[in-house]
Each structure stands twice: as C-alpha cells, then as structure tokens.
Design a protein around this motif. Structure first.
Motif, mmCIF file in Angstrom:
data_model
loop_
_atom_site.group_PDB
_atom_site.id
_atom_site.type_symbol
_atom_site.label_atom_id
_atom_site.label_comp_id
_atom_site.label_asym_id
_atom_site.label_seq_id
_atom_site.Cartn_x
_atom_site.Cartn_y
_atom_site.Cartn_z
ATOM 1 N N PRO A 1 -0.766 6.070 0.809
ATOM 2 C CA PRO A 1 -0.233 5.792 2.253
ATOM 3 C C PRO A 1 -1.145 6.571 3.361
ATOM 4 O O PRO A 1 -1.166 7.914 2.911
ATOM 5 N N ARG A 2 -1.394 6.091 4.400
ATOM 6 C CA ARG A 2 -2.207 6.685 5.368
ATOM 7 C C ARG A 2 -1.426 7.905 5.795
ATOM 8 O O ARG A 2 -2.055 8.805 6.764
ATOM 9 N N SER A 3 -0.038 7.746 6.144
ATOM 10 C CA SER A 3 0.591 8.660 6.896
ATOM 11 C C SER A 3 0.686 9.871 5.985
ATOM 12 O O SER A 3 0.985 10.986 6.662
ATOM 13 N N TRP A 4 0.203 10.042 4.974
ATOM 14 C CA TRP A 4 0.281 11.411 4.144
ATOM 15 C C TRP A 4 -0.743 12.303 4.412
ATOM 16 O O TRP A 4 -0.867 13.407 4.238
ATOM 17 N N TYR B 1 8.388 3.537 7.003
ATOM 18 C CA TYR B 1 7.520 2.394 7.429
ATOM 19 C C TYR B 1 6.883 2.337 8.933
ATOM 20 O O TYR B 1 5.832 1.739 9.025
ATOM 21 N N GLN C 1 -1.683 3.556 10.071
ATOM 22 C CA GLN C 1 -2.737 2.582 9.577
ATOM 23 C C GLN C 1 -3.392 2.289 10.788
ATOM 24 O O GLN C 1 -4.638 1.789 10.744
ATOM 25 N N GLN D 1 6.312 5.204 10.547
ATOM 26 C CA GLN D 1 5.162 6.280 10.541
ATOM 27 C C GLN D 1 3.852 5.620 10.002
ATOM 28 O O GLN D 1 2.837 5.968 10.352
ATOM 29 N N GLU D 2 3.938 4.909 8.702
ATOM 30 C CA GLU D 2 2.907 4.153 8.105
ATOM 31 C C GLU D 2 2.193 3.254 8.889
ATOM 32 O O GLU D 2 1.140 3.117 8.993
ATOM 33 N N TYR E 1 3.326 0.463 0.566
ATOM 34 C CA TYR E 1 4.063 1.808 0.852
ATOM 35 C C TYR E 1 5.247 1.536 0.071
ATOM 36 O O TYR E 1 6.488 0.873 0.379
#
Length: 508
Positions: free
Chosen positions: A499-502, A476, A483, A478-479, A430
């Motif tokens: 990024p998985r948070s998107w 970071y 994850q 949030q990611e 990220y």
C-alpha cells in the motif's frame, strides 16, 4: 505593654499598604481584562464593518448599474414614441404599449455570488458534479464491454451445453466427452468472462464507477453461468431419454429470463405477478437516483474534506484514530445507502419489470443478535448461491464430514470476491475487505453465533458495523490519495502489493 502601642501604627500601615497593593493589582487585572474585551469588541466591529462595506459596495454597484440600464431603456422608449403622446402617457401605460424591453444583464444571484462570503455559503450548500461525471466516465467503453460479456453469456454456455446434452447419452465415453467439453468451455470462460473485463478496465483506465459496473457484471455473469450449468447438467445426466427422443433441455427464453431476473439460482420457471405496476417502477427509479445523489453528497461533504491532500497531517496514532472516527458516520451511511439502493430498489425494479414474484432479497438483518444470522439475512440472493453451490456441495463431496471446513471455504470465497471487486474498482490492492471477511468475519461468526439471543448482542453487532465501516472508508480513502500523489516507480510484485499510504508523505 509598652511594645504594643509602639508597633500598632506600623502594623496598621503595613496592612494598609498590602491592601492598597492588592486592590491596585486587582484594578490593574480588571483594567487588562477590560482592555482585552474592548480590543476584541473593536476587532469584531472592524470585521463586521469590512464585511458590510464589501457587501454594500457590491450591492451599490449592482443598484447603480440597474438604475443606469433602466434610465437608458426608458430614454430609448421615450425617444422612439410620439412626442405629444409620450408626455400624456404614464410610465405604466407606456410599458403596456411598448412591451418588455430586453437588455443584456445577469441574474441577481450570479451577481451576489461574486462576493467571497456569499460564494462560501454557496459552495457549502450547492454541489458541483464534476466528480460524478468523472466517476461515470467512458460509458461508451463500458457499454461495449458489457455487450461482449452479455452476448457471450447468452449464447456460448447455452449452446455448448445443448451440444453436450445431444451427444451425451449415445457417446461411448461419457466421461471423456464431458471432460473435453468442460475444459473447452472453461478455457473460453476464462478468456471472455475472466481476462477480457480485466483487460478493458486496466487498458482503458476506466474511472471508478465505470470499473465497478464492468467488474460487478463480470461476477454476476460468472455466477449466473455456473448456476445454469450446475442445475442443468445433473438433470440431463439423470433423465435418460427414450429411443427416438431428444433429451429434455431448457428453453432459450427461460435462460434469457434468468439472465435478467433478480436471482442467482436457475429454475425453468418462477412465480410471476399478473401485471407491472408502473407507478411503483417510477417511484423506485426516483429512489435509486436519490440514493445516488445522497451517496455523492456524503463523499463530497464528509469524506473528501477529511482525506484530501490539503488537510493531510503526518501519520500518528492520534491522527489515525481521529480519521477512523471521522469516517464512522459516512461509512455507516454509505452502507445503508448501498443496501437500500441495490438490495431493495434495484432488485425490486427488475423484479417488477419482469413480474418476478419472489421478492425476498433480504431479511431483517438489522435485528440480528449474531453475525451468523447477519451473514444469512443481509444479502439473501448471494447467500443462496454460496449456500447451495459452496457450502452444500462441499458437504456432499466430503460426505458431510467437514462442516467447519465448508463454512470456512464459503467465507474465503466471499472474501476473495469482495476484495477482487474493490481492488479492480479502485485500481489498487489493499486487502482491508479481505481481512474483515476472512479474519474478523470468521471470528465473529463463531463467537457471536445463533445461541446469542440477548438484545445486547444486537448493540455489539451494530458497534462492530460502525467501526468496521469507519476503518474501511478511512483506509481506502487514504490509499486513494496516496496512489495519486505518490505513484509507483516500478512494476515489481512488491511495488504492486505494498500500500502506498504506508510510505507516502505529502503535505500542502
């Protein structure tokens, strides 16, 4: 004249009716407010009574249990003593004669913590260290990995350079010998100090703190090795030995000292103190442990409650801005803690133990009015390495014609290394740190340069640090949870880099 007396009573009756209705409406409104107030007071009184009843019931149970246990123990003492003597002795003398009686019972606070309201206060004040133990887990694997990297760094670069120096001046093709030795050493460096730590971190799935230990030590050994070769190689080339003499080469003890001393620039000797202040060592160790505990407290109390899945809300601009502002305080506190714990306490600890006298590991970066000065004074140890082996060597190779390119190359290298450490430590890619260094850092470096001397620019610098740290902590965190709760479904390159948070959406 005749109409006025006729309409007068009627008009007065209408006014009287309106005033009565207004007053009755006001009285009705006041009555509603009084009813609401009485209901609210009645609700508070009921809640208070319920809490007091629960606490009183639990305390009554504890008191009854304690009294019954006391009576049983007293009866046991009386039954075992002599009948006539027991009647004459008082309870105080009886305790003195028979001694303390041990029975099975819990501590009072353990009993009180069973009450839900008191247990809530306990969780607010007392930390659980499960997360800390998780973060520093698998220390055996970490120790083994560090030992392999250290032994390699201690032996292979030193003896490879010693072998090269012994043959360099008498070898027919000096460039060919240097090229072959350099390629072999580079291949071994890439395998042991490049790929091996990555394999250990990924294959053994080390937790975050253990990952950072391995990766940061990998970077430190690489920088130390490069400095030793960079400083020793040119000196051997310039100093041609006389016939019958061997080339001058650094001692093994000086190289070993360099691997542990708090600097990244190799010298055969450093200024040394006369003795070790053991009181200073003990206090410094205590400060490091205090910073570790304080940082853990910030994460548990100020970061996790904001970003854990139970409090997750649908993504929007409003929630994003609120999350960033929630992260500003813990972010800047963590920044200051890292500075104090590592750049001051940790480096001074090794400096004191090794009697290393040059303790200028940082300067007064907090007074900087420009980001250019901030980058130079925040971490003098790393800045010196980047300046001598990055910026100055680039100018030497380009014949001092590309100063801007040299500066940009230093920023890019620093951004890549920082992002690599965070990506390997957290276990996902990220590039927030890379963008802050390579984009915003470069822009601020040229716009807020050394010509800015007004105190207002110091305020601007601090505001940028506050916002930047808030953005890093927010994104970071949030990611990290994304994850965990939205794991990857494939091993494609896009899957690894995105990024998985998107795209992750999880709710309680």
């Amino acid at each position: 004249m005749t109409a006025e007396p006729h309409n007068g009573p009627k008009h007065r009756s209408i006014k009287t009716h309106q005033s009565d209705s207004t007053s009755s409406h006001a009285r009705g409104h006041e009555t509603m407010e009084d009813d609401d107030l009485r209901q609210w007071q009645k609700y508070k009184q009921n809640v208070k009574l319920k809490v007091l009843e629960e606490v009183q019931d639990h305390l009554s149970e504890i008191l009854d249990r304690t009294l019954s246990e006391s009576v049983q123990s007293s009866f046991h003492v009386k039954s075992t003593a002599n009948g006539k003597t027991a009647k004459k002795l008082s309870s105080r003398s009886q305790r003195m004669d028979d001694g303390k009686v041990f029975i099975e019972r819990a501590s009072l606070l353990d009993e009180l913590f069973e009450i839900s309201h008191i247990r809530t206060i306990y969780h607010m004040l007392v930390l659980e260290f499960d997360l800390l133990f998780f973060a520093f887990g698998k220390l055996g694997t970490v120790t083994w990995s560090w030992g392999v990297m250290f032994l390699y760094t201690l032996c292979v670069p030193y003896y490879t350079l010693l072998f090269w120096s012994s043959y360099y001046h008498n070898f027919p093709s000096k460039v060919g010998l240097s090229l072959v030795i350099g390629l072999i050493l580079s291949a071994i460096q890439t395998s042991v100090l490049g790929l091996f730590p990555i394999y250990m971190v990924v294959h053994h799935q080390l937790p975050p703190a253990s990952r950072f230990i391995v990766i940061l030590e990998q970077i430190r050994f690489l920088m130390k090795t490069y400095s030793f070769i960079r400083e020793t190689g040119p000196a051997i080339i310039k100093n041609t030995p006389k016939k019958g003499e061997s080339p001058k080469f650094p001692t093994f003890s000086s190289y070993l000292f360099f691997l542990f001393c708090p600097t990244l620039i190799y010298r055969e000797s450093y200024p040394r103190n006369s003795h070790i202040r053991w009181n200073y060592v003990g206090v410094t160790v205590g400060k490091i442990l205090g910073c570790l505990f304080y940082g853990y407290f910030i994460l548990v109390r100020l970061c996790i409650p904001v970003f854990r899945p139970e409090t997750n809300q649908p993504f929007s601009k409003r929630t994003m801005v609120l999350a960033v502002f929630h992260s500003i305080l813990p972010g800047i506190m963590l920044l200051l803690l890292c500075f104090f714990a590592f750049l001051h306490c940790w480096l001074n600890l090794f400096g004191e133990l090794l009697r290393f006298a040059d303790r200028m590991f940082y300067k007064d970066w907090w007074n900087s009015t420009s980001f250019a000065n901030y980058y130079r004074t925040w971490n003098v140890v790393v800045h010196d390495w980047l300046y001598y082996y990055g910026y100055r060597d680039f100018l030497w190779l380009s014949n001092r014609r590309f100063r801007t390119a040299a500066m940009l190359s230093v920023f890019i290298v620093s951004a890549v290394v920082h992002e690599y450490a965070l990506a390997m430590g957290f276990g996902f890619f990220y590039p927030v740190m890379f963008l802050l260094f390579a984009v915003f850092g470069v822009a601020f470096n040229f716009t807020m340069n050394d010509k800015r001397q007004s105190p207002a620019f110091n305020v601007i610098m601090w505001m940028c640090l506050f916002i930047g740290q808030g953005v890093q902590v927010c994104l970071y965190c949030q990611e990290w949870y994304a994850q965990i709760h939205c794991p990857r479904t494939g091993d494609g390159v896009l899957e690894l880099l995105m990024p998985r948070s998107w795209s992750c959406s999880y709710q309680k």
